[in-house]
Motif scaffolding. Structure first.
Motif, PDB file in Angstrom:
ATOM      1  N   HIS A  52       0.549  -1.391   0.098  1.00 23.62           N
ATOM      2  CA  HIS A  52       0.559  -0.731  -0.057  1.00 23.62           C
ATOM      3  C   HIS A  52       1.156   0.954   0.069  1.00 23.62           C
ATOM      4  O   HIS A  52       2.079   1.393   0.673  1.00 23.62           O
ATOM      5  CB  HIS A  52      -0.551   0.347   1.507  1.00 23.62           C
ATOM      6  N   TRP A  53       0.013   1.930  -0.387  1.00 25.14           N
ATOM      7  CA  TRP A  53       1.008   3.521  -0.638  1.00 25.14           C
ATOM      8  C   TRP A  53       2.072   3.940   0.814  1.00 25.14           C
ATOM      9  O   TRP A  53       3.181   4.944   0.956  1.00 25.14           O
ATOM     10  CB  TRP A  53       0.349   4.172  -0.711  1.00 25.14           C
ATOM     11  N   SER A  54       0.529   3.454   1.473  1.00 21.19           N
ATOM     12  CA  SER A  54       1.339   3.861   3.609  1.00 21.19           C
ATOM     13  C   SER A  54       2.271   2.991   3.696  1.00 21.19           C
ATOM     14  O   SER A  54       2.653   3.065   5.214  1.00 21.19           O
ATOM     15  CB  SER A  54      -0.379   4.480   3.724  1.00 21.19           C
ATOM     16  N   GLY A  55       2.858   2.621   2.968  1.00 17.63           N
ATOM     17  CA  GLY A  55       3.146   0.614   3.669  1.00 17.63           C
ATOM     18  C   GLY A  55       2.140   0.388   4.327  1.00 17.63           C
ATOM     19  O   GLY A  55       3.146  -1.033   5.552  1.00 17.63           O
ATOM     20  N   ALA A  56       1.466   0.355   4.679  1.00 13.82           N
ATOM     21  CA  ALA A  56       0.316  -0.287   6.197  1.00 13.82           C
ATOM     22  C   ALA A  56      -0.518  -1.066   5.585  1.00 13.82           C
ATOM     23  O   ALA A  56      -0.647  -2.714   6.701  1.00 13.82           O
ATOM     24  CB  ALA A  56      -0.602   0.632   6.425  1.00 13.82           C
ATOM     25  N   TYR A  57       0.263  -1.911   4.611  1.00 16.39           N
ATOM     26  CA  TYR A  57      -0.498  -3.766   3.833  1.00 16.39           C
ATOM     27  C   TYR A  57       0.274  -3.685   3.025  1.00 16.39           C
ATOM     28  O   TYR A  57       0.413  -3.144   2.152  1.00 16.39           O
ATOM     29  CB  TYR A  57      -2.164  -3.007   3.074  1.00 16.39           C
ATOM     30  N   PRO A 104      -7.494  -3.185  -2.465  1.00 17.07           N
ATOM     31  CA  PRO A 104      -6.294  -4.141  -3.245  1.00 17.07           C
ATOM     32  C   PRO A 104      -5.988  -3.783  -4.358  1.00 17.07           C
ATOM     33  O   PRO A 104      -7.045  -3.284  -5.457  1.00 17.07           O
ATOM     34  CB  PRO A 104      -6.261  -5.277  -2.884  1.00 17.07           C
ATOM     35  N   VAL A 105      -4.596  -3.419  -4.915  1.00 14.68           N
ATOM     36  CA  VAL A 105      -4.408  -2.760  -6.502  1.00 14.68           C
ATOM     37  C   VAL A 105      -4.655  -4.881  -7.182  1.00 14.68           C
ATOM     38  O   VAL A 105      -3.596  -5.442  -6.794  1.00 14.68           O
ATOM     39  CB  VAL A 105      -3.583  -2.325  -6.770  1.00 14.68           C
ATOM     40  N   ARG A 106      -5.063  -4.722  -8.390  1.00 11.10           N
ATOM     41  CA  ARG A 106      -4.697  -6.112  -9.228  1.00 11.10           C
ATOM     42  C   ARG A 106      -3.974  -5.706 -10.040  1.00 11.10           C
ATOM     43  O   ARG A 106      -2.965  -4.899 -10.481  1.00 11.10           O
ATOM     44  CB  ARG A 106      -6.462  -5.816 -10.263  1.00 11.10           C
ATOM     45  N   SER A 107      -3.331  -6.985 -10.074  1.00 16.46           N
ATOM     46  CA  SER A 107      -1.820  -7.042 -10.794  1.00 16.46           C
ATOM     47  C   SER A 107      -1.982  -6.009 -12.183  1.00 16.46           C
ATOM     48  O   SER A 107      -0.938  -5.718 -12.333  1.00 16.46           O
ATOM     49  CB  SER A 107      -1.160  -8.181 -11.412  1.00 16.46           C
ATOM     50  N   THR A 108      -3.099  -6.136 -13.273  1.00 20.45           N
ATOM     51  CA  THR A 108      -3.316  -5.546 -14.278  1.00 20.45           C
ATOM     52  C   THR A 108      -3.865  -4.222 -14.138  1.00 20.45           C
ATOM     53  O   THR A 108      -3.642  -3.807 -15.144  1.00 20.45           O
ATOM     54  CB  THR A 108      -4.540  -5.817 -15.076  1.00 20.45           C
ATOM     55  N   ARG A 109      -3.849  -3.477 -13.000  1.00 21.04           N
ATOM     56  CA  ARG A 109      -3.584  -2.157 -13.225  1.00 21.04           C
ATOM     57  C   ARG A 109      -2.141  -1.158 -12.293  1.00 21.04           C
ATOM     58  O   ARG A 109      -2.640  -0.127 -12.707  1.00 21.04           O
ATOM     59  CB  ARG A 109      -4.694  -1.934 -11.992  1.00 21.04           C
ATOM     60  N   PHE A 110      -1.414  -1.972 -12.742  1.00 17.19           N
ATOM     61  CA  PHE A 110      -0.519  -1.621 -12.879  1.00 17.19           C
ATOM     62  C   PHE A 110       0.163  -0.456 -13.809  1.00 17.19           C
ATOM     63  O   PHE A 110       0.071  -0.797 -14.581  1.00 17.19           O
ATOM     64  CB  PHE A 110       0.781  -2.292 -11.925  1.00 17.19           C
ATOM     65  N   THR A 111       1.047   0.221 -13.889  1.00 17.99           N
ATOM     66  CA  THR A 111       1.191   1.359 -15.214  1.00 17.99           C
ATOM     67  C   THR A 111       2.370   1.520 -15.678  1.00 17.99           C
ATOM     68  O   THR A 111       2.571   1.480 -16.283  1.00 17.99           O
ATOM     69  CB  THR A 111       0.333   2.808 -14.946  1.00 17.99           C
ATOM     70  N   TYR A 112       3.157   1.699 -14.564  1.00 21.91           N
ATOM     71  CA  TYR A 112       4.279   2.109 -14.861  1.00 21.91           C
ATOM     72  C   TYR A 112       5.156   0.577 -14.365  1.00 21.91           C
ATOM     73  O   TYR A 112       4.948   0.249 -13.093  1.00 21.91           O
ATOM     74  CB  TYR A 112       5.507   3.783 -13.994  1.00 21.91           C
ATOM     75  N   TRP A 113       6.311   0.489 -15.192  1.00 24.92           N
ATOM     76  CA  TRP A 113       6.912  -0.593 -15.013  1.00 24.92           C
ATOM     77  C   TRP A 113       8.752  -0.212 -15.014  1.00 24.92           C
ATOM     78  O   TRP A 113       9.368   0.570 -15.997  1.00 24.92           O
ATOM     79  CB  TRP A 113       6.966  -1.147 -15.873  1.00 24.92           C
ATOM     80  N   GLY A 114       9.249  -0.780 -13.612  1.00 23.22           N
ATOM     81  CA  GLY A 114      11.033  -1.060 -14.400  1.00 23.22           C
ATOM     82  C   GLY A 114      11.755  -1.909 -15.411  1.00 23.22           C
ATOM     83  O   GLY A 114      10.775  -2.592 -15.794  1.00 23.22           O
ATOM     84  N   GLN A 115      12.852  -1.981 -15.546  1.00 24.48           N
ATOM     85  CA  GLN A 115      13.212  -2.791 -16.716  1.00 24.48           C
ATOM     86  C   GLN A 115      13.465  -3.859 -16.096  1.00 24.48           C
ATOM     87  O   GLN A 115      14.141  -4.959 -16.819  1.00 24.48           O
ATOM     88  CB  GLN A 115      14.968  -1.681 -17.332  1.00 24.48           C
ATOM     89  N   GLY A 116      13.593  -4.353 -14.944  1.00 19.66           N
ATOM     90  CA  GLY A 116      14.186  -5.424 -14.192  1.00 19.66           C
ATOM     91  C   GLY A 116      15.409  -6.292 -13.726  1.00 19.66           C
ATOM     92  O   GLY A 116      16.039  -5.593 -14.410  1.00 19.66           O
TER      93      GLY A 116
END
Length: 123
Positions: A52-57, A104-116
């Motif tokens: 979670h953005w707050s780090g709480a979850y 919770p955020v669904r896996s399909t909702r992630f928008t920005y990605w790193g290179q790995g």
């Protein structure tokens, strides 16, 4: 727009530990939930953990529960994945990703990605 850069991958023996990091820039870090995904050759990309953005979850996939820990430091704009008791099946390219604030955020909702970053586990 957030830019994400992973680091810390490498080769470790089975049973060992590794911590991967992901540094963010270009956006307001605390506006995003964050996740770690992995993709092994011939397999689909899977969500391993999210925070979670707050780090709480946090969320963990069953395959890593009890072994991996996700954390974030909003002051350093960095998210971490501590991986313990690594198994050969944990070997993959690990990606961090940023998604919307809803939880919770669904896996399909992630928008920005790193290179790995590559994680190799030797048996």
């Amino acid at each position: 727009q957030v830019q994400l850069v992973e680091s810390g991958g490498g080769t470790v023996q089975a049973g060992g530990s590794l911590r991967v990091s992901c540094a963010a820039s270009g956006g307001s870090f605390s506006d995003y939930n964050l996740g770690w995904f992995r993709q092994a050759p011939g397999k689909e990309r899977e969500l391993v953990a999210s925070i979670h953005w707050s780090g709480a979850y946090m969320y963990y996939a069953d395959s890593v529960k009890g072994r991996f820990t996700i954390s974030r430091d909003n002051a350093k704009n960095t998210v971490y994945l501590q991986m313990n008791s690594l198994k050969p099946e944990d070997a993959a390219v690990y990606y961090c990703a940023a998604g919307p604030k809803t939880w919770p955020v669904r896996s399909t909702r992630f928008t920005y990605w790193g290179q790995g970053t590559q994680v190799t586990v030797s048996s």
